[in-house]
Write an enzyme that holds these catalytic residues in place. Structure first.
Site, mmCIF file in Angstrom:
data_model
loop_
_atom_site.group_PDB
_atom_site.id
_atom_site.type_symbol
_atom_site.label_atom_id
_atom_site.label_comp_id
_atom_site.label_asym_id
_atom_site.label_seq_id
_atom_site.Cartn_x
_atom_site.Cartn_y
_atom_site.Cartn_z
ATOM 1 N N CYS A 133 -41.970 -15.764 6.637
ATOM 2 C CA CYS A 133 -41.416 -14.651 5.866
ATOM 3 C C CYS A 133 -40.343 -13.922 6.672
ATOM 4 O O CYS A 133 -39.279 -14.482 6.911
ATOM 5 C CB CYS A 133 -42.529 -13.717 5.396
ATOM 6 S SG CYS A 133 -41.987 -12.615 4.053
ATOM 7 N N HIS A 138 -46.605 -16.803 3.012
ATOM 8 C CA HIS A 138 -47.732 -16.350 3.820
ATOM 9 C C HIS A 138 -48.952 -17.228 3.511
ATOM 10 O O HIS A 138 -49.126 -17.689 2.386
ATOM 11 C CB HIS A 138 -48.093 -14.892 3.499
ATOM 12 C CG HIS A 138 -47.095 -13.903 3.985
ATOM 13 N ND1 HIS A 138 -46.900 -13.642 5.318
ATOM 14 C CD2 HIS A 138 -46.236 -13.093 3.311
ATOM 15 C CE1 HIS A 138 -45.978 -12.712 5.451
ATOM 16 N NE2 HIS A 138 -45.551 -12.370 4.256
#
Length: 531
Positions: free
Chosen positions: A341, A460
């Site tokens: 991310c 994630h």
């Protein structure tokens, strides 16, 4: 029993509220109780995604897993994500504002009816709601804006128990001080005390317990022993992030030459549970890195997620970690690098950010051929897909991001399922469709450098996928001359075992029948006292 509820409050941050709440949810689920978690307001950069694309605190997702129910936006109606002196305010799963501490105080008062409605809705639909408080239960400067602790319990007519950390000392003073500081209308909600983290002979506490019960009229419902070397998973409080993990002894051995993984501890670190699967591998040595010397003699560097990408990229540069990473990658026998991310965004060529930091165009580390542009609305979704190439290993996880990262050249690391061949509308696919080859279309995601040593993804939880994690660590070990023998326990099973261990912990050391009896004294959810 329908509509029962109890609040797990704390004498201070780090007292163990989240852990006790998770433990109660799993223990009561074991008893056949229809139980769900709830936290009126959470402050954390560690979030999770509900099935309908809402964002809630990660702790509530873990507690839902403990209760064996799906996550629901109402379980965490207010989430504050701190970033540089301000907080991004998420209400019922959607980001609505960015506030400082003063302006949020005014907003919090207006959110009180919404929080109470979310709690009431859950109580109507389930037998028991285990509510978690936040911080300390007696903060005189915050009580008039509190939407999560005893003011909420009083508004809902719900009893509370107070969790006190005995390991750090001063437990009885903390318990008594909390009780004494509260105004009478809130003090009435406190109905019991739980002492958490005891080391040694519990009988030594008997005189102090008797004295506390005499002074306050509150019974001590249990003394929970310290969990010792038990590896906590999904931790949320910054006080719990002293180390991401250590080699796991579950297989009864440690590798002579473990795969050495360094995770950069960013100032605005988000979603540290991305590292949990690594901490459970017996032949992985996992450590934090905050300075260049921490990256010496490592085989894999993880640049994790962050709530402030540009600010944390600046921190990397101030520390000299940017130059160290670039030098390591230039070395043909250097370590591998994984960005997740915000960490993935940092590895690219440029970041265009007029939204989060307002910094405009900022050069990235230049380690991957991608560029990122920040824009609203935030991407919040679950995803399932596979690795590119012949391996096609299942990858699944979730996205919570403002940055849109575009591959400029080269190869995507993953591809995400966009609907199924049977006509399901476009949107996140499902694992069964991927396994059956029934996916209608795929979207490239992430980036894998040509030398296959640097990769990144917006996903994630990508390391939760056992085959993908094992393949990555095995490849790193092979080229770095290390030993990697994967754990035989799937990560999903490790989570279940962790929660079962917590359930046994409270079953053995807490009077659960008394907790249930207290919860049953809550006001009918159809007729709460109100604010």
């Amino acid at each position: 029993m329908a509509g029962s509820a109890i609040l797990v409050a704390g004498a201070a941050s780090g007292a163990g509220k989240s852990t006790v709440t998770s433990a109660l949810c799993r223990a009561l689920a074991h008893r056949g109780v229809d139980v769900v978690p709830f936290k009126g307001q959470n402050m954390s950069n560690h979030s999770a995604v509900t099935p309908d694309g809402g964002e809630i605190g990660r702790a509530q997702a873990m507690q839902a897993l403990a209760a064996r129910v799906e996550t629901d936006r109402r379980m965490g109606p207010v989430l504050l994500k701190p970033s540089g002196g301000r907080s991004h305010v998420v209400v019922l799963g959607d980001e609505v504002a960015v506030d400082d501490a003063v302006s949020y105080g005014d907003r919090a008062r207006t959110l009180r009816p919404l929080v109470l409605d979310a709690l009431t809705g859950l109580r109507r639909e389930h037998q028991l709601v285990v509510m978690e408080g936040a911080g300390g239960a007696a903060e005189p400067n915050l009580l008039d804006r509190d939407v999560v602790n005893l003011p909420l319990a009083a508004a809902a007519g719900v009893p509370a128990v107070l969790v006190v950390d005995i390991d750090r000392g001063g437990a009885f003073a903390s318990a008594y001080g909390t009780w004494a500081l509260l105004p009478e209308r809130l003090r009435r909600q406190l109905r019991g005390v739980v002492l958490n983290g005891m080391r040694g002979d519990v009988s030594l506490l008997d005189p102090a317990i008797e004295d506390l019960e005499r002074r306050t009229g509150m019974p001590v419902l249990g003394v929970l022993p310290h969990l010792g070397e038990h590896l906590m998973l999904g931790v949320e409080d910054s006080l719990d992030l002293e180390a991401p993990g250590r080699p796991s002894p579950e297989e009864g051995w440690f590798a002579d030459r473990p795969v050495r993984v360094a995770a950069i501890r960013l100032p605005h670190l988000a979603n540290p549970s991305d590292l949990d699967p690594l901490a459970l591998e017996p032949s992985v040595e996992l450590r934090w890195a905050t300075r260049p010397g921490d990256l010496s003699d490592v085989d894999l560097v993880v640049v994790p997620g962050t709530r402030a990408t540009v600010a944390d990229l600046g921190w990397l540069r101030e520390r000299g970690l940017d130059r160290t990473l670039q030098r390591l990658v230039e070395n043909p026998v250097g370590p591998h690098v994984l960005g997740i991310c915000g960490g993935y965004q940092m590895l690219g060529t440029t970041i265009e950010d007029d939204v989060e930091s307002g910094a405009g165009t900022v050069p990235g580390l230049g380690l991957l051929p991608v560029e990122t542009t920040f824009r609203t609305p935030k991407v919040v979704r679950r995803d399932v897909g596979r690795t590119t190439g012949r391996s096609g290993l299942t990858a699944k996880g979730y996205q919570v991001r403002l940055g849109r990262t575009r591959l400029l050249e080269g190869e995507a690391w993953l591809e995400l399922a966009d609907g199924t061949s049977d006509g399901t509308p476009d949107g996140p696919g499902d694992e069964a469709a991927v396994a059956a080859g029934a996916v209608r279309s795929w979207t490239p995601e992430g980036c894998l450098r040509d030398d296959r040593r640097v990769r990144g993804t917006s996903l994630h939880g990508v390391l939760d996928s056992d085959e993908l994690r094992r393949a990555l660590l095995g490849a790193v070990a092979a080229v770095r001359g290390r030993t990697f023998v994967p754990t035989t326990r799937p990560y999903a099973q490790a989570l279940e075992d962790h929660l079962d261990h917590l359930a046994d912990w409270v079953e053995d050391h807490l009077d659960l029948d008394a907790v249930l009896a207290l919860a049953a004294t809550a006001h009918d959810p159809e007729d709460p006292p109100g604010w």
